[in-house]
Design an enzyme around this catalytic site. Structure first.
Site, short mmCIF file in Angstrom:
data_model
loop_
_atom_site.label_atom_id
_atom_site.label_comp_id
_atom_site.label_asym_id
_atom_site.label_seq_id
_atom_site.Cartn_x
_atom_site.Cartn_y
_atom_site.Cartn_z
N PRO A 139 0.81 -1.22 0.00
CA PRO A 139 0.00 0.00 0.00
C PRO A 139 0.85 1.27 0.00
O PRO A 139 0.53 2.24 -0.67
CB PRO A 139 -0.83 -0.13 1.29
CG PRO A 139 -0.92 -1.61 1.52
CD PRO A 139 0.37 -2.19 1.02
N ARG A 278 -18.49 0.51 -42.61
CA ARG A 278 -19.30 1.64 -42.14
C ARG A 278 -19.35 2.73 -43.21
O ARG A 278 -18.30 3.22 -43.66
CB ARG A 278 -18.69 2.20 -40.84
CG ARG A 278 -19.36 3.44 -40.32
CD ARG A 278 -20.71 3.14 -39.74
NE ARG A 278 -21.32 4.33 -39.17
CZ ARG A 278 -22.61 4.42 -38.85
NH1 ARG A 278 -23.41 3.38 -39.05
NH2 ARG A 278 -23.09 5.51 -38.32
N HIS A 348 -14.60 3.99 -34.44
CA HIS A 348 -15.88 3.28 -34.32
C HIS A 348 -17.03 4.21 -33.93
O HIS A 348 -18.18 3.76 -33.83
CB HIS A 348 -15.76 2.13 -33.30
CG HIS A 348 -15.10 0.90 -33.87
ND1 HIS A 348 -13.78 0.86 -34.22
CD2 HIS A 348 -15.60 -0.32 -34.16
CE1 HIS A 348 -13.48 -0.33 -34.68
NE2 HIS A 348 -14.57 -1.06 -34.68
N GLY A 349 -16.70 5.48 -33.68
CA GLY A 349 -17.75 6.42 -33.32
C GLY A 349 -18.48 5.97 -32.07
O GLY A 349 -17.90 5.33 -31.19
N GLU A 373 4.08 -3.13 -13.61
CA GLU A 373 5.49 -3.47 -13.91
C GLU A 373 6.31 -2.19 -14.19
O GLU A 373 7.21 -2.18 -15.02
CB GLU A 373 5.59 -4.49 -15.04
CG GLU A 373 4.80 -5.75 -14.68
CD GLU A 373 5.24 -6.99 -15.39
OE1 GLU A 373 6.41 -7.11 -15.78
OE2 GLU A 373 4.37 -7.88 -15.55
N SER A 376 4.94 4.48 -16.78
CA SER A 376 5.70 5.12 -17.87
C SER A 376 6.74 6.10 -17.32
O SER A 376 7.84 6.23 -17.85
CB SER A 376 4.75 5.87 -18.81
OG SER A 376 4.04 4.95 -19.59
C1 LIG Z 1 -4.23 -4.62 -12.32
C2 LIG Z 1 -2.92 -4.48 -11.59
C3 LIG Z 1 -2.14 -5.61 -11.39
C4 LIG Z 1 -0.93 -5.52 -10.69
N1 LIG Z 1 -0.20 -6.67 -10.45
C5 LIG Z 1 0.88 -6.60 -9.62
C6 LIG Z 1 1.56 -7.80 -9.22
O1 LIG Z 1 1.23 -8.92 -9.66
N2 LIG Z 1 2.60 -7.69 -8.34
C7 LIG Z 1 3.01 -6.50 -7.85
O2 LIG Z 1 3.95 -6.48 -7.05
N3 LIG Z 1 2.39 -5.33 -8.22
C8 LIG Z 1 1.34 -5.37 -9.08
N4 LIG Z 1 0.69 -4.20 -9.45
C9 LIG Z 1 1.13 -2.94 -8.89
C10 LIG Z 1 1.80 -2.00 -9.89
O3 LIG Z 1 3.07 -2.50 -10.25
C11 LIG Z 1 1.85 -0.62 -9.23
O4 LIG Z 1 0.52 -0.13 -9.23
C12 LIG Z 1 2.79 0.32 -9.94
O5 LIG Z 1 4.13 -0.06 -9.72
C13 LIG Z 1 2.63 1.79 -9.47
O6 LIG Z 1 2.63 1.89 -8.09
P1 LIG Z 1 1.44 2.70 -7.36
O7 LIG Z 1 0.16 2.19 -7.87
O8 LIG Z 1 1.68 2.65 -5.89
O9 LIG Z 1 1.60 4.18 -7.88
P2 LIG Z 1 2.57 5.32 -7.29
O10 LIG Z 1 3.96 4.79 -7.15
O11 LIG Z 1 1.94 5.93 -6.10
O12 LIG Z 1 2.57 6.37 -8.48
C14 LIG Z 1 1.53 7.34 -8.66
C15 LIG Z 1 1.97 8.28 -9.79
O13 LIG Z 1 3.17 8.97 -9.40
C16 LIG Z 1 4.16 8.77 -10.39
N5 LIG Z 1 5.48 8.70 -9.77
C17 LIG Z 1 5.87 7.99 -8.67
N6 LIG Z 1 7.17 8.17 -8.43
C18 LIG Z 1 7.64 9.01 -9.39
C19 LIG Z 1 8.90 9.58 -9.68
N7 LIG Z 1 9.99 9.32 -8.94
N8 LIG Z 1 9.00 10.42 -10.74
C20 LIG Z 1 7.92 10.69 -11.52
N9 LIG Z 1 6.69 10.17 -11.29
C21 LIG Z 1 6.56 9.35 -10.24
C22 LIG Z 1 3.80 7.46 -11.07
O14 LIG Z 1 4.38 7.34 -12.36
C23 LIG Z 1 2.29 7.54 -11.09
O15 LIG Z 1 1.89 8.31 -12.18
C24 LIG Z 1 -0.49 -4.26 -10.20
C25 LIG Z 1 -1.26 -3.12 -10.46
C26 LIG Z 1 -2.45 -3.22 -11.13
C27 LIG Z 1 -3.27 -1.97 -11.35
#
Ligand SMILES: Cc1cc2nc3c(=O)[nH]c(=O)nc-3n(C[C@H](O)[C@H](O)[C@H](O)COP(=O)(O)OP(=O)(O)OC[C@H]3O[C@@H](n4cnc5c(N)ncnc54)[C@H](O)[C@@H]3O)c2cc1C
Length: 394
Positions: A139, A278, A348-349, A373, A376
């Site tokens: 979290p 279409r 596809h509108g 993973e 961006s």
């Molecule tokens: C459907 C789903 C499946 C997933 N499966 C897995 C899994 O199997 N195992 C696992 O371990 N994790 C899993 N994840 C977690 C996923 O890898 C994380 O959600 C991801 O790494 C981003 O972490 P966060 O959600 O805490 O976002 P945050 O780290 O809080 O980022 C929030 C925003 O801040 C930006 N940000 C953060 N730090 C920086 C920085 N230094 N510079 C610029 N921008 C920054 C991010 O790019 C993003 O836009 C999953 C997520 C989803 C949604």
């Protein structure tokens, strides 16, 4: 006018493509079109994992493409695996299970596991008899994975794991978890260690429902309440965990890039068909220059994403690190998939706004590619640090 076909399977000389690569890809395409496509929407509507489909995919060997034959896999190369990812890419809920199992669980066991660990888990993972999950995110620790709070405390020849993981793909299905925990807080990211934790050791999970996309995939919160793990289930050395996590993600990012290419290609294929069927203003909408403009951008960017993905695969084949190439491929291919899914809905509108049309699902599913993973932004920081030698983070 007849629609043009897909790009060739591989950009290299056709003779370089093995019969096995061709067969696996054709098998995956057939399986996707005949078995996944007709039922996926029903599972998505119920947010239910299609277990029967996963069982069939296990029988077909989809979970063990790159696992060596000695451990029950097909022993094929990563190009073949990327081909599978590309074919399954448009079916995100299904593709993500295969990728978590293979890229994120089997791969670190193969690279960092002991012989006993490989023999114990790889054959069952490859056959889909057990499911695996990769637990890095918490979290409070997403992009900043090194700040994870899950603790592992030594207790004789065991470790006591305590903490929580979130967003874990396959988490509720999993029999086995690759988990990362802090074993020496004073060492920071050098204190993180990886463990192979069986559900039966006492792992608790709860489903996370209500996802925007990948609605028929399983996502969980994982609870570790003083779970006892034998030291023989440590993966790699004490303190090697973050290296294992990042090495694993290098592999996973190429798989996500390949899947994103598959999504982009599916968007293009659907649009090329649709613009001929279409009619508006008495003509097929494909005759309009602005529609062709959208199609041209989709085609060029899809092919560029494919080339970057193949470049990352080639870098992987050369040996050594391929972090930069994987980050470039993942960044470009996943952003492209989002752009192309948006263009596909546009073409596809109003119809594209309805679930009845496949582009709606592709649009929703593409959204996660630029998040999991490594977002961006994180890929760009990886690329930037390779360019400059300056790190934004450890
Ligand atoms: C459907 C789903 C499946 C997933 N499966 C897995 C899994 O199997 N195992 C696992 O371990 N994790 C899993 N994840 C977690 C996923 O890898 C994380 O959600 C991801 O790494 C981003 O972490 P966060 O959600 O805490 O976002 P945050 O780290 O809080 O980022 C929030 C925003 O801040 C930006 N940000 C953060 N730090 C920086 C920085 N230094 N510079 C610029 N921008 C920054 C991010 O790019 C993003 O836009 C999953 C997520 C989803 C949604």
């Amino acid at each position: 006018m007849e629609a043009r076909g897909r790009f060739p399977f591989f950009p290299r000389d056709d003779q370089d493509v093995s019969d096995e690569q061709r067969e696996i890809r054709a098998l995956a395409r057939r399986f996707a079109e005949q078995e996944i496509r007709p039922v996926l929407a029903e599972y998505e509507a119920r947010e239910e994992v299609p277990l029967e489909l996963l069982r069939r995919m296990g029988e077909l060997g989809f979970f063990g493409i790159t696992v060596p034959e000695a451990y029950g896999g097909a022993g094929l190369d990563h190009w073949t695996y990327a081909g599978l990812m590309e074919e399954l890419g448009p079916y995100g809920s299904i593709r993500t299970v295969v990728s978590a199992q293979q890229s994120l669980v089997a791969t670190p066991i193969l690279h960092f596991g002991t012989e006993a660990q490989r023999q114990r888990y790889l054959p069952d993972l490859a056959a889909g008899r057990i499911f695996g999950a990769y637990g890095l995110t918490e979290p409070g620790a997403g992009s900043d994975a090194a700040s994870l709070q899950t603790q592992a405390t030594r207790d004789g020849d065991h470790w006591i794991l305590h903490g929580q993981k979130t967003f874990i793909t396959n988490g509720n299905l999993a029999d086995l978890f690759v988990l990362f925990a802090q074993t020496d807080p004073g060492q920071g990211h050098r204190g993180i260690t990886a463990f192979l934790v069986e559900r039966d050791f006492g792992v608790q999970t709860t489903p996370l429902k209500g996802k925007l996309g990948l609605r028929a995939s399983d996502t969980a919160t994982v609870f570790l309440d003083r779970v006892r793990v034998p030291d023989s289930h440590r993966l790699g050395q004490v303190g090697q965990g973050l290296r294992i996590a990042l090495h694993t993600l290098d592999h996973g990012r190429i798989a996500v890039a390949a899947a994103a290419v598959g999504t982009s290609q599916a968007c293009l294929d659907l649009c090329v068909r649709y613009v001929q069927e279409r009619h508006q203003f008495g003509r097929p909408i494909g005759t309009f220059q602005m529609v062709q403009d959208l199609l041209a951008d989709m085609a060029v960017e899809t092919e560029a994403a494919r080339m970057l993905t193949y470049r990352a695969l080639a870098a992987r084949d050369r040996g050594g690190r391929f972090t930069q190439e994987a980050a470039m491929a993942k960044y470009y291919a996943t952003e492209t998939a989002n752009r192309n899914a948006g263009r596909a809905v546009q073409i596809h509108g109003g119809y594209g706004f309805f679930e009845e049309y496949e582009v709606a699902r592709l649009y929703r599913d593409a959204r996660v590619y630029t998040l999991y993973e490594g977002t961006s932004q994180i890929q760009k920081l990886v690329i930037g640090s390779h360019l400059t030698g300056l790190k934004a983070f450890t």
